[in-house]
Scaffold this motif. Structure first.
Motif, mmCIF file in Angstrom:
data_model
loop_
_atom_site.group_PDB
_atom_site.id
_atom_site.type_symbol
_atom_site.label_atom_id
_atom_site.label_comp_id
_atom_site.label_asym_id
_atom_site.label_seq_id
_atom_site.Cartn_x
_atom_site.Cartn_y
_atom_site.Cartn_z
ATOM 1 N N UNK A 176 0.218 60.014 21.887
ATOM 2 C CA UNK A 176 -0.842 60.644 20.123
ATOM 3 C C UNK A 176 -1.013 58.759 20.241
ATOM 4 N N UNK A 177 0.081 58.016 19.418
ATOM 5 C CA UNK A 177 -0.289 56.987 19.159
ATOM 6 C C UNK A 177 -0.566 55.658 19.880
ATOM 7 N N UNK A 178 -0.347 55.823 21.426
ATOM 8 C CA UNK A 178 -1.315 54.698 21.514
ATOM 9 C C UNK A 178 -2.950 55.056 21.876
ATOM 10 N N UNK A 179 -3.680 56.328 21.419
ATOM 11 C CA UNK A 179 -4.541 56.671 21.847
ATOM 12 C C UNK A 179 -5.286 56.227 20.555
ATOM 13 N N UNK A 180 -5.006 55.944 19.215
ATOM 14 C CA UNK A 180 -5.397 55.895 18.215
ATOM 15 C C UNK A 180 -6.152 54.022 17.833
ATOM 16 N N UNK A 181 -6.750 54.679 17.083
ATOM 17 C CA UNK A 181 -7.652 53.365 16.543
ATOM 18 C C UNK A 181 -7.293 52.145 15.337
ATOM 19 N N UNK A 182 -7.052 51.184 15.624
ATOM 20 C CA UNK A 182 -7.115 50.330 14.426
ATOM 21 C C UNK A 182 -8.069 51.526 12.841
ATOM 22 N N UNK A 183 -7.041 51.177 11.700
ATOM 23 C CA UNK A 183 -7.873 51.534 10.778
ATOM 24 C C UNK A 183 -8.853 50.569 10.216
ATOM 25 N N UNK A 184 -9.669 51.076 9.452
ATOM 26 C CA UNK A 184 -10.499 49.799 8.574
ATOM 27 C C UNK A 184 -10.802 48.995 8.163
ATOM 28 N N UNK A 185 -9.807 50.117 7.389
ATOM 29 C CA UNK A 185 -8.840 49.149 5.641
ATOM 30 C C UNK A 185 -7.715 47.080 6.486
ATOM 31 N N UNK A 186 -7.337 47.497 7.746
ATOM 32 C CA UNK A 186 -7.088 46.395 8.440
ATOM 33 C C UNK A 186 -7.920 45.515 9.141
ATOM 34 N N UNK A 187 -8.967 46.511 9.542
ATOM 35 C CA UNK A 187 -10.140 45.288 10.151
ATOM 36 C C UNK A 187 -10.841 44.628 9.219
ATOM 37 N N UNK A 188 -10.968 45.307 7.644
ATOM 38 C CA UNK A 188 -11.700 44.218 6.370
ATOM 39 C C UNK A 188 -10.463 43.410 6.526
#
Length: 222
Positions: free
Chosen positions: A23-35
C-alpha cells in the motif's frame, strides 16, 4: 503500564506486513510537498525521515536532491530501495533506524521531510529526542517539512497512556499526541521557526479521525 517492547513488536508486524508495504509503496507524493519542492532551491542534500514506501524520497530525487532516507521498519526500507533503484548509490542512501537517532553529522541537510512520523514516538522523551535530532541535522537556514498528528481531535478508540500526551491504540501500541501550540513551541525551542502558513485540519482515515498539523519550519541562522 505500557509494555513498550511488545508494542514495538506489534507495530513492526503491521508496518512490515506485505499488505502495508505494498500500500505505501503505491502512494504518490502529496501536492503540498510538490509545491514546496518547486519553490525550494537544491543547495544541499535532503533527508526523508520515516520514508515509508519511498514516495517522498523519489520526489526529492526527481527534484535534484541527493537523499538520505531512513525508516524504522525493514519492509519499508526495502520498498524504498526498490522504488529508487534507478538512481545511483551516490544519489540515494536508504538506512534502517529510528527517527530519534538519525545517522548523519550536525548541520548536514538543506531540507528534511518528516511526514507521518513524529506522533509514532512511544513516549514524550522519544518525541522530544526526535525534535532535537531534526534540528541537529539541519544546516542553518535549512527547511523542515513537517506533517504530524496532534491532540486537537482525539479518536474515541484511543486510551490515555502512562503520561500526559501518550495515547494507546486498541492493540496497545503507543503514540504521542500534543496540542499544536506545544508542538510548535518545542521546535521553536530547538531553533526552528514556522515559515509561512501553519495548516491544521482533521482527516477521516480508515483507522479513525486524526487531527493534523502541517507546516514548514526553518532552522535559525544564515
Amino acid at each position: 503500564m505500557t509494555d513498550v517492547t511488545t508494542a514495538a513488536d506489534r507495530a513492526a508486524a503491521y508496518w512490515n506486513s506485505p499488505g502495508t508495504v505494498t500500500e505505501f509503496r503505491s502512494l504518490d507524493v502529496q501536492p503540498y510537498l510538490t509545491g514546496l519542492l518547486d519553490s525550494t532551491a537544491v543547495d544541499g542534500p535532503a533527508l526523508d525521515v520515516g520514508c515509508g514506501g519511498g514516495r517522498n524520497t523519489l520526489a526529492l530525487l526527481e527534484r535534484g536532491f541527493d537523499v538520505l532516507a531512513v525508516d524504522l521498519h525493514a519492509g519499508m526500507v526495502e520498498a524504498t530501495r526498490a522504488r529508487t533503484a534507478a538512481y545511483p548509490s551516490g544519489r540515494v542512501s536508504v538506512r534502517q533506524g529510528p527517527a530519534h537517532e538519525i545517522p548523519a553529522k550536525d548541520g548536514t541537510f538543506a531540507l528534511a521531510v518528516c511526514y507521518g512520523v513524529l506522533h509514532n514516538a512511544v513516549d514524550r522523551a522519544q518525541w522530544a529526542a526526535t525534535v532535537t535530532e531534526l534540528a541537529r541535522v539541519l544546516r542553518p537556514g535549512g527547511l523542515l517539512a513537517l506533517n504530524t498528528f496532534t491532540r486537537e481531535t482525539l479518536d474515541p478508540v484511543l486510551r490515555a497512556g502512562t503520561e500526559d500526551g501518550q495515547y494507546l491504540l486498541p492493540d496497545n501500541v503507543p503514540m504521542v499526541l500534543l496540542p499544536v501550540d506545544e508542538v510548535l513551541a518545542a521546535f521553536t525551542a530547538a531553533g526552528l521557526a514556522a515559515r509561512g502558513e501553519v495548516h491544521t485540519y482533521v482527516r477521516d482515515l480508515d483507522v479513525g479521525p486524526r487531527a493534523v498539523l502541517r507546516c514548514v519550519l526553518r532552522r535559525e541562522g544564515d
